[in-house]
Design a protein around this motif. Sequence first.
Motif, short mmCIF file in Angstrom:
data_model
loop_
_atom_site.label_atom_id
_atom_site.label_comp_id
_atom_site.label_asym_id
_atom_site.label_seq_id
_atom_site.Cartn_x
_atom_site.Cartn_y
_atom_site.Cartn_z
N ILE A 5 68.54 49.42 -68.95
CA ILE A 5 70.02 49.84 -68.33
C ILE A 5 70.34 49.68 -69.08
O ILE A 5 70.79 48.85 -69.64
CB ILE A 5 69.73 47.82 -67.11
CG1 ILE A 5 70.83 48.29 -66.01
CG2 ILE A 5 69.68 46.96 -67.47
CD1 ILE A 5 70.36 47.87 -64.85
N THR A 6 71.87 50.04 -68.20
CA THR A 6 73.33 50.18 -68.62
C THR A 6 74.32 48.53 -67.98
O THR A 6 74.06 48.89 -67.05
CB THR A 6 74.22 51.34 -68.72
OG1 THR A 6 74.29 51.58 -67.33
CG2 THR A 6 73.29 52.82 -69.10
N LYS A 7 75.04 48.43 -68.90
CA LYS A 7 76.43 47.10 -68.89
C LYS A 7 76.36 47.00 -67.14
O LYS A 7 76.63 46.98 -66.58
CB LYS A 7 77.20 47.20 -69.80
CG LYS A 7 77.97 45.97 -69.67
CD LYS A 7 78.55 45.96 -70.85
CE LYS A 7 79.79 44.67 -70.52
NZ LYS A 7 81.40 45.48 -70.65
N ALA A 8 77.16 48.67 -67.56
CA ALA A 8 77.68 49.17 -65.55
C ALA A 8 76.76 49.12 -64.87
O ALA A 8 77.62 48.27 -63.72
CB ALA A 8 78.60 50.71 -65.96
N GLN A 9 75.50 49.46 -65.10
CA GLN A 9 74.55 49.45 -63.86
C GLN A 9 74.98 47.12 -63.65
O GLN A 9 74.56 47.25 -61.94
CB GLN A 9 73.27 49.87 -64.10
CG GLN A 9 73.39 51.34 -64.21
CD GLN A 9 72.51 52.06 -64.20
OE1 GLN A 9 71.84 51.70 -65.82
NE2 GLN A 9 71.80 52.81 -64.52
N ILE A 10 74.05 46.56 -64.15
CA ILE A 10 74.22 45.33 -64.23
C ILE A 10 75.12 44.66 -63.78
O ILE A 10 74.91 43.94 -62.54
CB ILE A 10 73.87 44.58 -65.61
CG1 ILE A 10 72.85 44.89 -66.76
CG2 ILE A 10 73.69 43.25 -65.82
CD1 ILE A 10 72.92 45.23 -67.95
N GLU A 11 76.33 45.27 -64.70
CA GLU A 11 77.40 44.70 -63.70
C GLU A 11 77.83 45.09 -61.74
O GLU A 11 78.12 44.34 -61.61
CB GLU A 11 79.06 45.19 -64.26
CG GLU A 11 78.89 44.23 -66.07
CD GLU A 11 80.47 44.31 -66.69
OE1 GLU A 11 81.23 45.56 -66.32
OE2 GLU A 11 80.41 43.98 -67.32
N GLY B 228 75.25 53.74 -60.37
CA GLY B 228 76.26 52.58 -60.16
C GLY B 228 77.23 52.80 -59.69
O GLY B 228 78.38 52.44 -60.54
N ASP B 229 77.75 54.06 -59.38
CA ASP B 229 78.70 54.71 -58.82
C ASP B 229 78.55 55.21 -57.53
O ASP B 229 78.37 56.17 -57.16
CB ASP B 229 78.94 55.61 -59.71
CG ASP B 229 80.66 56.75 -60.15
OD1 ASP B 229 80.80 57.04 -60.58
OD2 ASP B 229 81.28 56.46 -58.76
N PHE B 230 79.35 54.50 -56.74
CA PHE B 230 79.39 55.11 -54.96
C PHE B 230 80.36 55.70 -54.58
O PHE B 230 80.06 56.91 -54.81
CB PHE B 230 79.40 54.01 -54.41
CG PHE B 230 77.81 53.47 -54.27
CD1 PHE B 230 77.55 53.36 -52.38
CD2 PHE B 230 77.49 52.35 -55.11
CE1 PHE B 230 76.14 52.94 -52.53
CE2 PHE B 230 75.88 51.69 -54.81
CZ PHE B 230 75.43 51.77 -52.91
N SER B 231 81.19 55.91 -55.07
CA SER B 231 82.27 55.65 -54.60
C SER B 231 82.29 58.00 -54.69
O SER B 231 82.16 59.34 -53.88
CB SER B 231 84.38 55.85 -55.15
OG SER B 231 83.47 55.76 -56.82
#
Lengths: 203, 235
Positions: free
Chosen positions: A117-123, A192-195
């Motif tokens: 998993i990437t850091k962005a997904q963790i955050e 991890g990117d909704f918008s």
Amino acid sequence: MKQSTAKNNQNSKDQAKKMAVTEAILFSKGDPVEIKSLIKFLKISPAKFSQILSALKEKYAQVDSGLQIVEKKNKIQLVTKANLGLLVNKFLGQSLNEKLSAATLETLAIIAYRGPITKAQIEYIRGVNSSFALKNLLLKGVVERRENPLDNRSYIYEISFDFLRKMGLKRVSDLENYEELSQKLSEKVKNGDFSENNSSAKK
Amino acid sequence: MQYQVQLDEFKGPLPLLLELIEKRKLDVTSVSLAKVTDDFLAYLKEREEVSLQNLAEFLFVASQLILIKSKVLLPFFELTAEEEEDIKELEERLREYKKFKKAARQLGRRWQQQRIAFCREQTIPIQVKPSFPPLEKTELAKALTSLLKRDETPAVLAEETIEKTISLEEKLASLKKSISQRVEISFRELVKNSQDKAEVVVSFLAILEMLKQRFITVRQEGAFGEISIKRLSKL
């Protein structure tokens, strides 16, 4: 009839020998060993190798054995049994697991169930910057990172063999509720990117 | 109503929100989100030290909460599809976070159980195996005699003089000259007329430098053998 039993005998002898060789290699290596390289070395089929591996595990499953095999992806490692951890540690006098903070544990849990998993997904899941916790986990050796094959500006994180050893797990799927928690809720969460997803879906 | 939230380290808006909901023993729904909106805002007001970056995250969540509360209080208040999506996302993220918060606690307990599986300590074997070629005794003797011959002059004790040192550049120039006169030369010949060890060392460094610059190639047949230097290009 007689001939076939002789052949079976030969087969089981052969298997026993290969089991011994596998055990010897795992022991002498100490570190995790790639299954592929063992298959190649023993000149057997993957199916045959998993037979050997099961036989080894069965042997170690006996109460009078102090060993077990830990697996992660395509590697295996020969280690001592987790339930003997405290006893063995008493003899070795090695340091025990130090207490981890709640933030570190959260990050570790996300990596364990959802990794790689990437850091962005963790955050995205934690809703807060996790750099510090990640650094801590990398330092402790329970998490490893490698370059993200999809995006070389970022890393992907996953648990290490040391994680499994220190947690007393044979494989990561032995974790509580692994089935449920490892399942990504939706593609949105994964990305991890909704918008952006939303706006593009609406157009 | 006052809420004392213990902070051991920085807590983002999601953990705070979840804590507020769990305190009221509610499930994660938009109704419960509306109920804790005031608590959330009160917390934000109390903690003035929230840094700017974190403040942005908090305000983002706060704005969503106010939106949710408005919707609950004013049934005729219509949300856009995008706002609906955002609220759904916030709920989903909260539920997701809740699961991992629980998993983290379990993981922590497991970690403290010290059920450690030990592996063999890998001591990285450092192999110090100098590979000496088989040597004849006579060769050793020869090497020793030549060494002794070189040091025939008795060592004179330091005579406080500062010797002129040969710079690498000087040596480089002179070596280039002597090599340019011949195609091949041995290292021994090259340093034959050296004044002292320092000059031999400098010569050797000069050879390495020329090798790097691809002026020459160097060959040595076996250990302790003669080093022959060959010119590569016109100097």
